[in-house]
Design an enzyme around this catalytic site. Sequence first.
Site, PDB file in Angstrom:
ATOM      1  N   GLN A  17       0.883   5.252  -3.248  1.00 41.48           N
ATOM      2  CA  GLN A  17       0.100   5.458  -1.526  1.00 41.48           C
ATOM      3  C   GLN A  17       0.118   4.819  -1.001  1.00 41.48           C
ATOM      4  O   GLN A  17      -0.792   3.121  -1.343  1.00 41.48           O
ATOM      5  CB  GLN A  17      -1.144   7.091  -1.289  1.00 41.48           C
ATOM      6  N   ASP A  77      -2.594  14.163  -1.496  1.00 45.40           N
ATOM      7  CA  ASP A  77      -3.071  13.198   0.068  1.00 45.40           C
ATOM      8  C   ASP A  77      -4.150  13.298   0.407  1.00 45.40           C
ATOM      9  O   ASP A  77      -4.888  12.668   1.728  1.00 45.40           O
ATOM     10  CB  ASP A  77      -2.240  13.657   1.375  1.00 45.40           C
ATOM     11  N   SER A 131      -1.329   8.355   7.044  1.00 49.97           N
ATOM     12  CA  SER A 131      -0.048   7.965   5.721  1.00 49.97           C
ATOM     13  C   SER A 131       0.863   7.647   5.709  1.00 49.97           C
ATOM     14  O   SER A 131       1.357   8.114   6.809  1.00 49.97           O
ATOM     15  CB  SER A 131      -0.089   9.127   5.004  1.00 49.97           C
TER      16      SER A 131
END
Length: 287
Positions: free
Chosen positions: A278, A204, A228
Amino acid sequence: MMDSALQSLVDALALERLEKNLFRGAVTDTHVKRVYGGKVLGEAIKAAQSTVDNDRAVHSIHCYFLREADSNNPVIYEVDRSRDGNSFSARRVTAIQYGRPIFTMEASFHAEEAGIEFQHPMPEVPPPEDVEPLSFSNLDLTRAPPNVQRFVNISAPFEIRPIDPYAQPPEPGHAPLRRIWVRTVERLPDDFNLHRAILAYLSDYGLITTLLMPHGIQINDPRLMMASLDHAMWFHRAFRMDEWLLYVCEGLTSAHARGVARGGFYRRDGALAVSVAQEGLVRLVER
């Protein structure tokens, strides 16, 4: 004795089992109100794995970040044992804080078996020994929001050697591509569930920021809001986080204040270990 930053990361991903399917995360990083998404992701994977037989490892996850998590209070992880088949297990994890879901994850686990193999080759890059370590010394973070300021803290347990611009912005028009060599600063225990959780934690970190590269925007731009929204991972082959991995991140598209990026972790022998995708919020707000 383990390096203090790496030990802090291991401790941050530790879970307390409250009941058979209920876990509590550790309270860490309280100087920043919002919990780093990679920490929730790593803890959720560990919670789900704790309910699956040891011969079944996680091979895919799909998750959504629903609400901001408060770092001053623990996150509770509730695991639903959706299915246990002959070779696959499925789990659903809901992360809860203040009685509300903040994150959900669907995960699938598979008993190892032989099969046909194929992958695209690893990109040709210089070896980690020929790449300078990451440095934040030239980046002024004093005006950046706190979650951006802690970029330095998140990277502390890792040795990061960026091939493409990382802490400093490229010139506008640069391709949304970032390749880095990464490993933990010291050797980890032979707990491969921990290795997977730490890789998820790192996945991430800086993935959707590749979408800033074509515009020459710095992560410390005070107009910038990033978060995110969802995250998916596929675990293909065995790896160790204390051995060099090449993380290749590529921004695909951005529009309507959202952007999508994908990534891949390659072992040094060229094997693709993990794939990542993502979508994130990428918003510029005039202040």
